[in-house]
Structures are given as structure tokens and as C-alpha cells.
Design an enzyme around this catalytic site. Structure first.
Site, PDB file in Angstrom:
ATOM      1  N   ARG A  36       0.838  -1.213   0.000  1.00  0.00           N
ATOM      2  CA  ARG A  36       0.000   0.000   0.000  1.00  0.00           C
ATOM      3  C   ARG A  36       0.869   1.257   0.000  1.00  0.00           C
ATOM      4  O   ARG A  36       0.545   2.250  -0.647  1.00  0.00           O
ATOM      5  CB  ARG A  36      -0.934  -0.029   1.222  1.00  0.00           C
ATOM      6  N   HIS A  40       0.651   4.074  -2.809  1.00  0.00           N
ATOM      7  CA  HIS A  40       0.264   5.450  -2.470  1.00  0.00           C
ATOM      8  C   HIS A  40       1.354   6.469  -2.826  1.00  0.00           C
ATOM      9  O   HIS A  40       1.060   7.630  -3.069  1.00  0.00           O
ATOM     10  CB  HIS A  40      -0.118   5.547  -0.985  1.00  0.00           C
ATOM     11  N   HIS A 249      -5.747  -5.938  -3.620  1.00  0.00           N
ATOM     12  CA  HIS A 249      -6.569  -6.151  -2.413  1.00  0.00           C
ATOM     13  C   HIS A 249      -6.699  -7.621  -2.061  1.00  0.00           C
ATOM     14  O   HIS A 249      -7.407  -7.962  -1.124  1.00  0.00           O
ATOM     15  CB  HIS A 249      -7.954  -5.511  -2.595  1.00  0.00           C
ATOM     16  N   THR A 250      -6.004  -8.469  -2.805  1.00  0.00           N
ATOM     17  CA  THR A 250      -5.905  -9.874  -2.392  1.00  0.00           C
ATOM     18  C   THR A 250      -5.108  -9.934  -1.079  1.00  0.00           C
ATOM     19  O   THR A 250      -5.206 -10.882  -0.321  1.00  0.00           O
ATOM     20  CB  THR A 250      -5.198 -10.706  -3.499  1.00  0.00           C
ATOM     21  N   TRP A 265     -10.278  -8.680   2.333  1.00  0.00           N
ATOM     22  CA  TRP A 265     -11.030  -8.945   1.094  1.00  0.00           C
ATOM     23  C   TRP A 265     -11.116 -10.436   0.809  1.00  0.00           C
ATOM     24  O   TRP A 265     -11.981 -10.884   0.083  1.00  0.00           O
ATOM     25  CB  TRP A 265     -10.356  -8.266  -0.096  1.00  0.00           C
ATOM     26  N   THR A 266     -10.115 -11.178   1.360  1.00  0.00           N
ATOM     27  CA  THR A 266     -10.039 -12.614   1.048  1.00  0.00           C
ATOM     28  C   THR A 266      -9.823 -13.429   2.328  1.00  0.00           C
ATOM     29  O   THR A 266      -9.497 -12.867   3.381  1.00  0.00           O
ATOM     30  CB  THR A 266      -8.859 -12.894   0.091  1.00  0.00           C
ATOM     31  N   ASP A 273      -2.918 -14.121  -4.544  1.00  0.00           N
ATOM     32  CA  ASP A 273      -3.506 -14.990  -5.566  1.00  0.00           C
ATOM     33  C   ASP A 273      -4.686 -14.258  -6.209  1.00  0.00           C
ATOM     34  O   ASP A 273      -4.858 -13.055  -6.000  1.00  0.00           O
ATOM     35  CB  ASP A 273      -3.934 -16.342  -4.951  1.00  0.00           C
ATOM     36  N   ASP A 294     -14.621  -1.446  -5.030  1.00  0.00           N
ATOM     37  CA  ASP A 294     -14.419  -2.819  -5.516  1.00  0.00           C
ATOM     38  C   ASP A 294     -15.674  -3.250  -6.276  1.00  0.00           C
ATOM     39  O   ASP A 294     -15.595  -3.754  -7.394  1.00  0.00           O
ATOM     40  CB  ASP A 294     -14.197  -3.794  -4.344  1.00  0.00           C
TER      41      ASP A 294
HETATM   42  C1  HEM Z   1      -6.068  -1.052   1.654  1.00  0.00           C
HETATM   43  C2  HEM Z   1      -8.766   1.804  -1.135  1.00  0.00           C
HETATM   44  C3  HEM Z   1      -6.245   0.472  -5.027  1.00  0.00           C
HETATM   45  C4  HEM Z   1      -3.363  -2.152  -2.192  1.00  0.00           C
HETATM   46  C5  HEM Z   1      -7.009  -0.154   1.233  1.00  0.00           C
HETATM   47  C6  HEM Z   1      -7.972   0.470   2.074  1.00  0.00           C
HETATM   48  C7  HEM Z   1      -8.737   1.265   1.304  1.00  0.00           C
HETATM   49  C8  HEM Z   1      -8.254   1.158  -0.044  1.00  0.00           C
HETATM   50  C9  HEM Z   1      -9.891   2.134   1.762  1.00  0.00           C
HETATM   51  C10 HEM Z   1      -8.094   0.250   3.568  1.00  0.00           C
HETATM   52  C11 HEM Z   1      -7.030   1.036   4.332  1.00  0.00           C
HETATM   53  C12 HEM Z   1      -7.078   0.723   5.806  1.00  0.00           C
HETATM   54  O1  HEM Z   1      -8.129   0.936   6.427  1.00  0.00           O
HETATM   55  O2  HEM Z   1      -6.042   0.290   6.354  1.00  0.00           O
HETATM   56  C13 HEM Z   1      -8.366   1.633  -2.430  1.00  0.00           C
HETATM   57  C14 HEM Z   1      -9.022   2.217  -3.589  1.00  0.00           C
HETATM   58  C15 HEM Z   1      -8.325   1.837  -4.676  1.00  0.00           C
HETATM   59  C16 HEM Z   1      -7.208   1.018  -4.209  1.00  0.00           C
HETATM   60  C17 HEM Z   1     -10.242   3.091  -3.587  1.00  0.00           C
HETATM   61  C18 HEM Z   1      -8.655   2.158  -6.109  1.00  0.00           C
HETATM   62  C19 HEM Z   1      -8.667   1.271  -7.056  1.00  0.00           C
HETATM   63  C20 HEM Z   1      -5.188  -0.265  -4.567  1.00  0.00           C
HETATM   64  C21 HEM Z   1      -4.080  -0.698  -5.383  1.00  0.00           C
HETATM   65  C22 HEM Z   1      -3.269  -1.439  -4.582  1.00  0.00           C
HETATM   66  C23 HEM Z   1      -3.869  -1.471  -3.265  1.00  0.00           C
HETATM   67  C24 HEM Z   1      -3.879  -0.311  -6.840  1.00  0.00           C
HETATM   68  C25 HEM Z   1      -1.969  -2.118  -4.887  1.00  0.00           C
HETATM   69  C26 HEM Z   1      -1.545  -2.442  -6.076  1.00  0.00           C
HETATM   70  C27 HEM Z   1      -3.923  -2.142  -0.933  1.00  0.00           C
HETATM   71  C28 HEM Z   1      -3.471  -3.001   0.153  1.00  0.00           C
HETATM   72  C29 HEM Z   1      -4.263  -2.689   1.273  1.00  0.00           C
HETATM   73  C30 HEM Z   1      -5.166  -1.653   0.841  1.00  0.00           C
HETATM   74  C31 HEM Z   1      -2.382  -4.061   0.064  1.00  0.00           C
HETATM   75  C32 HEM Z   1      -4.182  -3.333   2.650  1.00  0.00           C
HETATM   76  C33 HEM Z   1      -3.291  -2.523   3.573  1.00  0.00           C
HETATM   77  C34 HEM Z   1      -3.159  -3.144   4.961  1.00  0.00           C
HETATM   78  O3  HEM Z   1      -3.538  -4.290   5.184  1.00  0.00           O
HETATM   79  O4  HEM Z   1      -2.619  -2.441   5.826  1.00  0.00           O
HETATM   80  N1  HEM Z   1      -7.192   0.271  -0.058  1.00  0.00           N
HETATM   81  N2  HEM Z   1      -7.291   0.936  -2.845  1.00  0.00           N
HETATM   82  N3  HEM Z   1      -5.015  -0.729  -3.282  1.00  0.00           N
HETATM   83  N4  HEM Z   1      -4.934  -1.348  -0.479  1.00  0.00           N
HETATM   84 FE1  HEM Z   1      -6.149  -0.264  -1.681  1.00  0.00          FE
END
Ligand code: HEM
Length: 336
Positions: A36, A40, A249-250, A265-266, A273, A294
Site C-alpha cells: 500500500r 500510495h 486487495h488480495t 477482502w479474502t 492470488d 471494488d
Molecule cells: C487497503 C482503497 C487500489 C493495495 C485499502 C484500504 C482502502 C483502499 C480504503 C483500507 C485502508 C485501511 O483501512 O487500512 C483503495 C481504492 C483503490 C485502491 C479506492 C482504487 C482502485 C489499490 C491498489 C493497490 C492497493 C492499486 C496495490 C496495487 C492495498 C493493500 C491494502 C489496501 C495491500 C491493505 C493494507 C493493509 O492491510 O494495511 N485500499 N485501494 N489498493 N490497499 Fe487499496
């Protein structure tokens, strides 16, 4: 800031950092937050103005305190630990340090010679034989002291890191630390790799920047597919990139105190995966999260086509994800 020179030494340092990241990410189970962080830092890119993007600027308080980056300070601190282990001093710095050392000693010797010449001259004129002997004795001891000091100095120099770091601190020469953005993007690549995802080719040589983009460039989880298109097209990315990258988000979960959303998510949030797409097509499942951003991937026919493809063909997902992730990590950067 200057771009790093990607020579053999730099590549060696990157490989060492990669190993350190692999061990930290596996032992602390922090792959999701590292991915993430990389996303970001990169996701603020604006292709038109060529601002934002993967440039390490997220390490600045001004940017990591943006609402969308809530919680990412943890990942920044983990990277800081790795970075501190890999200070990279350029040859130019090294030469400067050695030059300062040598100059100091040359001046020291010159002064001593001048002093000896002066004293011998004076003693020749003023003192009897015994006096001359005493002066020569004093001078020889002085030379002996300098010689021993030089020897100690030489031994000390063998430990080049210690010498450099100590002298760099006192003489104020800049140490070029491993670039932050390189570390953040490397962390993203390693996070995918250690959780079982595809290998993503990684090209070093980017430039760190301290210029933070304005708040609001990252996607809003409450909005629909049009918003996703606006944000990803601004970066110069495509529909395929949007779906493939959403598969990130896997990994991981949402935290109520960070985003207001809750849950993974999973079923296996530490395994990379295609289950994100499988779950998305299944609809609501007890204990699993689906953000509005999503769910919206199923509303647009072009988006849905990719979701269905990736849900049934993990190889296709891995191939496209690796390609899109590489694109994301190189926004605004031309390796050639
Ligand atoms: C977590 C939004 C795209 C990877 C999150 C969270 C939100 C979010 C709201 C939760 C944050 C939290 O409460 O800790 C979005 C939106 C996207 C997007 C609106 C638009 C498409 C992506 C992309 C990636 C990604 C492109 C990586 C290639 C992750 C990961 C987490 C996460 C790995 C988990 C972080 C953790 O467990 O601490 N995202 N995301 N996201 N996002 Fe996304």
C-alpha cells in the site's frame, strides 16, 4: 536531488536491501502495508503536469498525514530501518574524505619541516654542540610521534565505512543514502513476491523528491468506476491496469481507525492470488470486505470482463498484474 548513479556497487546495495526487505516483510507479516505504501507513493502521479508519482515524497509529514495515507507511517518506519543499514557513499564523497585526511597530514608534515629547519638554523647560530644534540633529539621524537600517528591513521582507514561516516559527520560532507522511493518501490515488489505473487522486474535509477502533491489525488473508496477512470487515466494508466492493480486487495485488510472500513477482502490476506476476483464475483461473504470502489468493477462491462478473466485464470492475472505494477512503479521515470 540528483539521480543515483546505477553502477555495480549501487546494484549490489539494492540486492542487499532486497534481502533485508524480504526478511522484514516475512517476519513481520507486513506485506500488505508495504504494498500500500508503494502504491500510495506512486498513485499521485499526474501525467499532464508530470508531478507526483513514485518519488519517495510520501516520507514527508506533509504527505503521509493526508487522510488517504492513514496508517502508512508504520510502513515508513519499517523502511527507515532498512535504509539506515544501507548508507551509500559515492566515490566522489569517498575521494573527498580521503583528500581531507591526506591534506591534513601533508600540512602537518610541512609545518614540522619548517619548524625543524627554523630550529636547526637558530640552534646552529646560538647553541653549543650539546644544545644541537638536544634539538635533534626533540625533532626525532616529534617525527616518531607523527610516524606512529600516520600508521594508526592508515589502519583506521582500512575500516573505510567507519572513517567515512565519522568524517562525513564532522566535516559535513553529504552521505547519499539509498533513495527513499527506490526503497518504497522495492518494498512493493518484494511484498508481492514473498506472498506468492508474480516476479515484477525492477529498474533502479529514480530520483528522490521532496515536493509533495496536493491532497486528494488518490482514489476515493466510496466512489464509482468513473472516478476510478478519472484517477487512473490521470496517471496515464488503462482500464486493464485499474482491474489488475485492484487485485492488490488480495492482500491485507481495512482498519476502521484508518479508513472507516473493516476487514480483509479474502480468506487468506497474506497470500497473493486471484481470490480477490473470485470473492468479488461471489458477492457478499460473511467477514469479508467489499469497498464501493471494488463493487463498482462489476458495473462497467469493460471492467467486468477483466474481473471474470482474472477470477478464472490466475496466470492471466499474474501476467497482467506484473506488467501493471511495473508501469505504476515507473510512472514519470524513463529508465533509458
Ligand atoms: C487497503 C482503497 C487500489 C493495495 C485499502 C484500504 C482502502 C483502499 C480504503 C483500507 C485502508 C485501511 O483501512 O487500512 C483503495 C481504492 C483503490 C485502491 C479506492 C482504487 C482502485 C489499490 C491498489 C493497490 C492497493 C492499486 C496495490 C496495487 C492495498 C493493500 C491494502 C489496501 C495491500 C491493505 C493494507 C493493509 O492491510 O494495511 N485500499 N485501494 N489498493 N490497499 Fe487499496
Amino acid at each position: 536531488m540528483a539521480a543515483p548513479i546505477v553502477n555495480a556497487e549501487y546494484v549490489k546495495e539494492i540486492n542487499k536491501a532486497r534481502r533485508d526487505l524480504r526478511s522484514i516483510i516475512s517476519s513481520k507479516n507486513c506485506a500488505p502495508i508495504m504494498l500500500r505504501l508503494a502504491w500510495h507513493d506512486a498513485g499521485t502521479y499526474d501525467a499532464q503536469t508530470k508531478t507526483g508519482g513514485p518519488n519517495g515524497s510520501i516520507r514527508n509529514e506533509e504527505e503521509y498525514t493526508h487522510g488517504a495515507n492513514s496508517g502508512l507511517k508504520i510502513a515508513l518506519e519499517l523502511c527507515e530501518g532498512v535504509k539506515a543499514k544501507h548508507p551509500k557513499i559515492t566515490y566522489a564523497d569517498l575521494y573527498q574524505v580521503i583528500m581531507i585526511f591526506s591534506l591534513t597530514y601533508i600540512m602537518y608534515l610541512l609545518l614540522l619541516c619548517l619548524l625543524s629547519y627554523f630550529m636547526l638554523h637558530v640552534s646552529h647560530m646560538l647553541l653549543p654542540c650539546l644544545g644541537k644534540f638536544l634539538v635533534i633529539l626533540t625533532l626525532s621524537s616529534l617525527f616518531a610521534v607523527v610516524f606512529v600517528k600516520l600508521l594508526i591513521h592508515l589502519c583506521y582507514s582500512l575500516n573505510i565505512w567507519t572513517v567515512c561516516l565519522a568524517k562525513v559527520k564532522t566535516k559535513g560532507i553529504q552521505v547519499l543514502y539509498m533513495d527513499n522511493l527506490l526503497l518504497f518501490q522495492l518494498a512493493g515488489v518484494v511484498a508481492v513476491e514473498v506472498t506468492g505473487g508474480p516476479d515484477i522486474s525492477f529498474q533502479p535509477g529514480r530520483k528522490d523528491s521532496n515536493v509533495c502533491p496536493r491532497e486528494g489525488r488518490l482514489p476515493d473508496a466510496k466512489k464509482d468506476f468513473q472516478h476510478l477512470r478519472d484517477v487512473f487515466y490521470r496517471m496515464g494508466l488503462s482500464d486493464k491496469d485499474i482491474i489488475a492493480l485492484s487485485g492488490g486487495h488480495t492482500l491485507g485488510r481495512a482498519h476502521p481507525e484508518r479508513s472507516g472500513f473493516d476487514g480483509p477482502w479474502t480468506q487468506e490476506p497474506l497470500k497473493f492470488d486471484n481470490s480477490y476476483f473470485v470473492e468479488l464475483l461471489k458477492g457478499e461473504s460473511e467477514g469479508l470486505l467489499k469497498l464501493p470502489s471494488d463493487k463498482t468493477l462489476l458495473e462497467d462491462p469493460e471492467f467486468r470482463r477483466y474481473v471474470e478473466l482474472y477470477a478464472k485464470d490466475e496466470d492471466a492475472f499474474f501476467r497482467d498484474y506484473a506488467e501493471s505494477h511495473k508501469k505504476l512503479s515507473e510512472l514519470g521515470f524513463n529508465p533509458n
